[in-house]
Write a protein that holds these residues in place. Structure first.
Motif, PDB file in Angstrom:
ATOM      1  N   ALA A  22       0.815  -1.219   0.000  1.00 58.73           N
ATOM      2  CA  ALA A  22       0.000   0.000   0.000  1.00 58.73           C
ATOM      3  C   ALA A  22       0.846   1.265   0.000  1.00 58.73           C
ATOM      4  N   GLY A  26      -1.004   3.066  -2.627  1.00 57.61           N
ATOM      5  CA  GLY A  26      -1.721   1.876  -3.048  1.00 57.61           C
ATOM      6  C   GLY A  26      -2.976   1.628  -2.221  1.00 57.61           C
ATOM      7  N   SER A  27      -3.876   0.840  -2.786  1.00 60.25           N
ATOM      8  CA  SER A  27      -5.092   0.428  -2.092  1.00 60.25           C
ATOM      9  C   SER A  27      -5.057  -1.097  -1.972  1.00 60.25           C
ATOM     10  N   LEU A  29      -6.387  -4.741   0.138  1.00 57.69           N
ATOM     11  CA  LEU A  29      -7.308  -5.427   1.037  1.00 57.69           C
ATOM     12  C   LEU A  29      -6.589  -6.590   1.691  1.00 57.69           C
ATOM     13  N   GLU A  52     -15.474  -4.506   4.656  1.00 59.23           N
ATOM     14  CA  GLU A  52     -14.110  -4.039   4.429  1.00 59.23           C
ATOM     15  C   GLU A  52     -13.908  -2.724   5.170  1.00 59.23           C
ATOM     16  N   ARG A  54     -11.120   0.144   6.953  1.00 59.48           N
ATOM     17  CA  ARG A  54      -9.742   0.632   6.966  1.00 59.48           C
ATOM     18  C   ARG A  54      -9.098   0.381   8.320  1.00 59.48           C
ATOM     19  N   VAL A  57      -3.079   3.408   7.506  1.00 58.90           N
ATOM     20  CA  VAL A  57      -2.621   4.248   6.400  1.00 58.90           C
ATOM     21  C   VAL A  57      -1.132   4.003   6.251  1.00 58.90           C
ATOM     22  N   GLY A  62      -1.063   5.475   1.233  1.00 59.31           N
ATOM     23  CA  GLY A  62      -1.791   4.275   0.826  1.00 59.31           C
ATOM     24  C   GLY A  62      -2.700   3.779   1.934  1.00 59.31           C
ATOM     25  N   VAL A  63      -3.693   3.023   1.565  1.00 59.05           N
ATOM     26  CA  VAL A  63      -4.707   2.565   2.517  1.00 59.05           C
ATOM     27  C   VAL A  63      -4.745   1.040   2.556  1.00 59.05           C
ATOM     28  N   LYS A  65      -7.225  -1.844   3.905  1.00 58.02           N
ATOM     29  CA  LYS A  65      -8.505  -2.252   4.473  1.00 58.02           C
ATOM     30  C   LYS A  65      -8.417  -3.724   4.842  1.00 58.02           C
ATOM     31  N   TYR A 131      -8.959  -2.669  -5.904  1.00 54.91           N
ATOM     32  CA  TYR A 131      -7.763  -2.882  -5.097  1.00 54.91           C
ATOM     33  C   TYR A 131      -6.546  -3.148  -5.985  1.00 54.91           C
ATOM     34  N   ASP A 132      -5.434  -2.530  -5.614  1.00 50.81           N
ATOM     35  CA  ASP A 132      -4.176  -2.801  -6.307  1.00 50.81           C
ATOM     36  C   ASP A 132      -3.655  -4.187  -5.952  1.00 50.81           C
TER      37      ASP A 132
END
Length: 323
Positions: A22, A26-27, A29, A52, A54, A57, A62-63, A65, A131-132
């Motif tokens: 992330a 980036g995102s 999960l 989902e 969070r 960070v 980036g996050v 979840k 999601y990345d």
């Protein structure tokens, strides 16, 4: 997918990997499959619901979840998605039918979990993937191949219809270059052997294997020659006493003997681990070592491990490394 023998720290590695992926916006999960709420504990958050949420960070905004998959809710999603039967499914849950079904057909649980993971991987919004990366804290090495392969068995049983379509879709993702199964081990005999066994089973099943992550590895703190001498037990308190005296440290011979014993223990542990490094290397997979950190695992430790993983990603590129 992150797997490993119980006690190797696979949940910790999965969480650190999610933070690393992330980084720089980036995102990601992070999915828990075993209902232990280990991810919530690592991120010092309340127990995760079936949604989902969070939890962190990462560096650069980036996050991460997290999702703890609830099998009953996953089945309700499935009934709603393919048969428009969510309301009927809730009635079945009140009757205890869902618990009964997953108890008599344990493979159903794995089918539902992998189906939910596939949905998250392929989900799109405004033409882009949501999601990345999706990181899964998967079951242990002893059942990882069965966990990932049960949907393929379901596909063979169902010759047509929504179950066949869904099963084929899940296996297409699991066997694609999008997926890698990373194995976490310790430099100990049993975890290394389980890792070798799991790699052989995954290869036989045609499932993609990523890296081997050696977790909680002791770092070398002495020159090689000094380590070799200490490992033989030749180092004694008498060897350390002059240095301690010159440093005007209290404790005398008692302190010198205690320190010598600690050095010998460290050197012998290092020698034993070093021998197992050859076995890990012989597995033929990209390997990354993460250090044994002092104290309990907290957010600071997670970010430190994530930093190590980031460095590895930057220096190694995207092929054959945790991704």
């Amino acid at each position: 997918m992150v797997t490993g023998k119980g006690g190797t720290g696979k949940t910790t590695v999965a969480a650190a990997l999610a933070l690393a992926l992330a980084a720089d916006g980036g995102s990601v999960l992070l999915v828990e499959t075993e209902g232990r709420q280990g991810i919530a504990q690592l991120f010092d958050s309340p127990p995760l619901p079936y949604e989902e949420r969070r939890v962190a960070v990462a560096r650069g905004g980036g996050v991460v979840k997290a999702l703890a998959i609830d099998v009953e809710e996953a089945l309700l999603d499935y009934l709603d998605m393919f048969y428009n039967l969510r309301r009927a499914g809730r009635a079945l849950r009140k009757m205890g039918a869902i618990d009964f079904a997953t108890a008599i057909a344990p493979g159903l649980r794995d089918v539902l979990i992998t189906g939910k993971v596939k949905e998250a991987v392929t989900r799109r919004k405004d033409g882009r993937q949501v999601y990345d990366a999706v990181v899964v804290d998967a079951p242990p090495t002893g059942r990882i191949t069965r966990f990932l392969g049960v949907t393929g068995e379901m596909s063979q049983l169902a010759r047509s219809g929504p179950i066949k379509t869904q099963s084929d879709g899940v296996m297409a993702v699991l066997r694609s270059p999008q997926t890698a199964v990373h194995l976490v081990t310790l430099l100990e005999d049993m975890p290394v052997q389980e890792t070798a066994d799991a790699i052989a089973e995954l290869q036989a099943a045609g499932l993609p294997i990523g890296s081997v992550v050696v977790n909680m590895a002791a770092e070398q703190v002495l020159p090689a020659a000094a380590l070799a001498r200490a490992a033989t037990g030749e180092l004694t308190g008498a060897d350390l006493a002059p240095g301690l005296a010159a440093a005007t440290l209290p404790g005398g011979d008692e302190l010198a003997d205690a320190l010598a014993a600690e050095v010998v223990e460290h050197a012998r542990r290092w020698a034993a681990q070093d021998a197992l490094r050859d076995e890990v290397e012989a597995l033929g997979r990209p390997t990354l070592e993460l250090p044994l950190l002092p104290g309990p695992m907290d957010l600071g430790c997670l970010f430190e491990l994530a930093g190590r993983l980031e460095d590895h990603l930057r220096t190694s590129g995207a092929t054959g490394v945790p991704a």
